[in-house]
Design an enzyme around this catalytic site. Structure first.
Site, PDB file in Angstrom:
ATOM      1  N   GLU A 144       0.809  -1.227   0.000  1.00  0.00           N
ATOM      2  CA  GLU A 144       0.000   0.000   0.000  1.00  0.00           C
ATOM      3  C   GLU A 144       0.840   1.274   0.000  1.00  0.00           C
ATOM      4  O   GLU A 144       0.850   2.038   0.976  1.00  0.00           O
ATOM      5  CB  GLU A 144      -0.953   0.012   1.187  1.00  0.00           C
ATOM      6  CG  GLU A 144      -2.054  -1.016   1.084  1.00  0.00           C
ATOM      7  CD  GLU A 144      -3.037  -0.944   2.251  1.00  0.00           C
ATOM      8  OE1 GLU A 144      -2.739  -0.305   3.278  1.00  0.00           O
ATOM      9  OE2 GLU A 144      -4.119  -1.525   2.128  1.00  0.00           O
ATOM     10  N   GLU A 315      -6.871  -7.559  -0.592  1.00  0.00           N
ATOM     11  CA  GLU A 315      -7.393  -7.634   0.773  1.00  0.00           C
ATOM     12  C   GLU A 315      -8.870  -7.251   0.746  1.00  0.00           C
ATOM     13  O   GLU A 315      -9.222  -6.168   0.287  1.00  0.00           O
ATOM     14  CB  GLU A 315      -6.638  -6.673   1.699  1.00  0.00           C
ATOM     15  CG  GLU A 315      -5.139  -6.944   1.758  1.00  0.00           C
ATOM     16  CD  GLU A 315      -4.388  -5.973   2.667  1.00  0.00           C
ATOM     17  OE1 GLU A 315      -5.043  -5.240   3.430  1.00  0.00           O
ATOM     18  OE2 GLU A 315      -3.158  -5.940   2.584  1.00  0.00           O
TER      19      GLU A 315
END
Ligand code: GAL
Length: 628
Positions: A144, A315
């Protein structure tokens, strides 16, 4: 293609004697993929040069022999303490000049050359060891980028890097001074070495100075990712992936994505609703346990574009998260709905985060597919249901979208530097337009700003694009597709100055924005025939034909042939009316959305109650599909 499911697993968090059982239960649940390793640096290299791969070898074997495909993450989002001790100045620095400390994650500055060298070392070690491993079927770089506000760093390393970047871009301080308009307030720089970072100025820094610093900062993310992909490619043919986040615009995802094979993103619908969405209390109450009905879809479409057609959910929220201001549990059905919605938008794989809830550390209140005591958590049964449905479902392909939205990161930075009104946010504007297209029931493609072909769509919208690339200007000239530009589109030069003649300067569209106004919430500008502009109003001058007018008669939207310019931020009613000029809208009820694949229409009900539409009843928090 057959869609697949997976999960995120941290073998280093659990005793060795549960790994086999975990792997077996993953397979029994119908999972294909397992992602591991992305935060494990302190266990892979506990002290400098002292590597321990035995446990990871073992974990990969256990998972692989159970029948799972492994995604291996590079651990560069979590440098261990010894790396920081070796490079004390590697921390990112915030706008107040304070270094961001050790004790969580993402504690590095993208510009720091010493840290990059450490990353090269650990990535090389992993690539050499696992690049050809039969069980490693994909790689994830870092974790991320940009999450926790980590793209922009006001460090010494960033200052030196920025000065060098500017000297290459402008070649002479004079050229930079001219481009930025530094004669204003005597801001002229005699030398590149005099240019500081645009923080801690007395009043606002010069906008092109900020914009160039954001361009530079984005380039550093691209370079950082590339240093990893260049190493990995030497050792593996497996696809390279990064897991992007929701509503992060501080770096150019298209540019990072160009070095990768698949774009994945991390979908936390309920966290996002609470944490990063402008919506009134009623909306947030209604969708409390489901998430916003367009937010996930927007990112699926965006990242499908960033991945040049290949997209995953790395995710997927399975239950309450820990990090939003409020963290309710999803309604029963949502863990299934989110997965099918992602598949309908083209996701190849959906991985639930995480396998088992951790009983310790920052995320101990974050649900998984298993509870901390290893009992099934509620999402596991829904995940199993999705696995069974995938098995029974024929392959689904993607369908051609009727509408497109152009989304550009540089424009996001331009309007961050120069909002000219507290509510002018580029993502917010694009998302408002996207919602309108989805209310109409359209499949939407999100296109990069250097797109060369606009043909084949019924409608293309390009709100808020600071300036137009040469490619896009050419595409606009050549297409017969209706294209709606504005508000604020092509009204600046690349240096964030006002062009002469005043923009937009699009061939064939004779119109200029000669003045702009921003207005506070709860105020508006009424339009003839109902509807209003909110947040932003432009005064238009030129020969293009008005197709929409302000209540007082001045042009609000104009047209020349297939090109349109919208001179304000439309409210929902106005946007719906505008879209209905070009397509026949489905007028979907609140919270009900559709997405077509080549063979099916997916009906996605984000409401906490059943919805009946066109004779079909879709249950609360339910998704179903009909043949096309
Ligand atoms: C993501 C992150 C994961 C985990 C998760 C919790 O942002 O990639 O490591 O922190 O959020 O929701």
């Amino acid at each position: 293609m057959k869609r697949t499911l997976g999960t995120c697993y941290y073998p280093e968090h659990w005793p060795r004697d549960v790994w086999e059982d975990d792997a077996r239960r993953m397979v029994d649940a119908g999972l294909t993929w397992v992602r591991i390793g992305e935060f494990a640096w302190s266990r892979l290299e506990p002290t400098e040069g002292n590597f321990d791969f035995a446990w990871l070898d073992d974990a990969i074997d256990v998972l692989g022999h159970a029948g799972l495909k492994v995604v291996l993450g590079t651990p560069t989002a979590t440098p261990p303490k010894w790396v920081l001790d070796k490079h004390p100045d590697m921390l990112a620095v915030d706008a107040s000049g304070a270094p961001r400390k050790f004790g969580s994650r993402r504690h590095y500055c993208f510009s720091h050359q010493g840290y990059r060298q450490e990353c090269r070392r650990i990535v090389t070690k992993l690539a050499e060891r696992y690049g050809a491993h039969a069980f490693i079927k994909a790689w994830q770089t870092d974790n991320e980028y940009g999450c926790h506000d980590t793209v922009i760093s006001y460090s010494n390393a960033a200052r030196a890097g920025f000065q060098n970047w500017l000297s290459q871009k402008y070649q002479s301080p004079d050229a930079l001074n001219r481009a930025w308009g530094n004669v204003f307030w005597s801001m002229e720089y005699p030398d590149f070495a005099d240019v500081d970072l645009p923080n801690l100025t007395v009043t606002e820094p010069n906008h092109p100075h900020q914009l160039d610093f954001m361009r530079y900062s984005s380039d550093m993310v691209v370079e950082f990712n590339r240093l990893q992909t260049e190493i990995l490619r030497q050792h593996t043919d497996a696809p390279l992936i990064h897991n992007y986040m929701g509503r992060i615009v501080e770096f150019d995802h298209y540019a990072v994505g160009a070095d990768l094979d698949i774009a994945s993103w991390d979908s936390y619908p309920i966290g996002f609703l609470s944490d990063r969405l402008e919506a009134d209390d009623d909306h947030k109450r209604h969708f409390l346990r489901q998430g916003d009905p367009d937010f996930q879809a927007f990112h699926h479409d965006l990242y499908r574009s960033v991945g040049r057609g290949r997209m995953w959910i790395m995710e997927q929220q399975p239950g309450p998260v820990n990090w939003a201001p409020y963290n309710p549990a999803p309604l029963p059905g949502m863990a299934r709905l989110w997965a099918w919605e992602a598949f309908a938008h083209g996701a190849e794989t959906v991985c639930y985060f995480r396998w088992r809830q951790a009983p310790f550390a920052q995320e101990q209140m974050h649900a998984g597919l298993l509870r901390p005591d290893s009992a099934d958590a509620p999402a596991l049964a829904e995940c199993q249901q999705v696995a069974q449905e995938i098995a029974a479902m024929p392959d689904v392909g993607t369908a051609k979208a009727q509408a497109a939205l152009i989304f550009d990161y540089t424009s996001a930075w331009a309007w961050m530097a120069q909002p000219q009104g507290a509510d002018f946010d580029y993502f917010r504007l694009c998302f408002a337009v996207y919602r309108g297209l989805r209310r109409a029931g359209l499949n939407v493609d999100i296109l990069a700003p250097d797109t060369t072909n606009l043909d084949g769509y019924e409608l293309v919208m390009a709100p808020g694009l600071m300036s137009l690339s040469f490619a896009l200007r050419t595409a606009l000239r050549d297409t017969k597709t209706p294209v709606i530009l504005g508000p604020r589109t092509d009204t600046k030069t690349d240096h964030l100055a006002i062009p002469t003649p005043m923009g937009p300067n699009v061939d064939g569209l004779d119109i200029s924005v000669v003045m702009t106004e921003s207005i506070p919430p709860n105020t508006h500008a009424p339009l003839q025939g109902g509807g209003r502009f909110v947040h932003w109003i432009e005064h238009l001058e030129g020969a293009a034909d008005p197709v929409l007018r302000h209540a007082a008669g001045s042009p609000a939207m104009v047209a020349k042939n297939n090109l349109y310019y919208l001179g304000g931020w439309p409210d929902e009613q106005t946007l719906d009316k505008i879209i209905a000029r070009f397509v026949t809208p489905m007028n979907l009820p609140q919270g009900l959305r559709v997405r077509d694949t080549d063979a099916h229409r997916f009906w996605i009900n984000y409401n906490p109650h059943d919805v009946t539409f066109e004779g079909l009843t879709i249950p609360a928090a339910g998704v179903q599909w009909t043949s096309l």
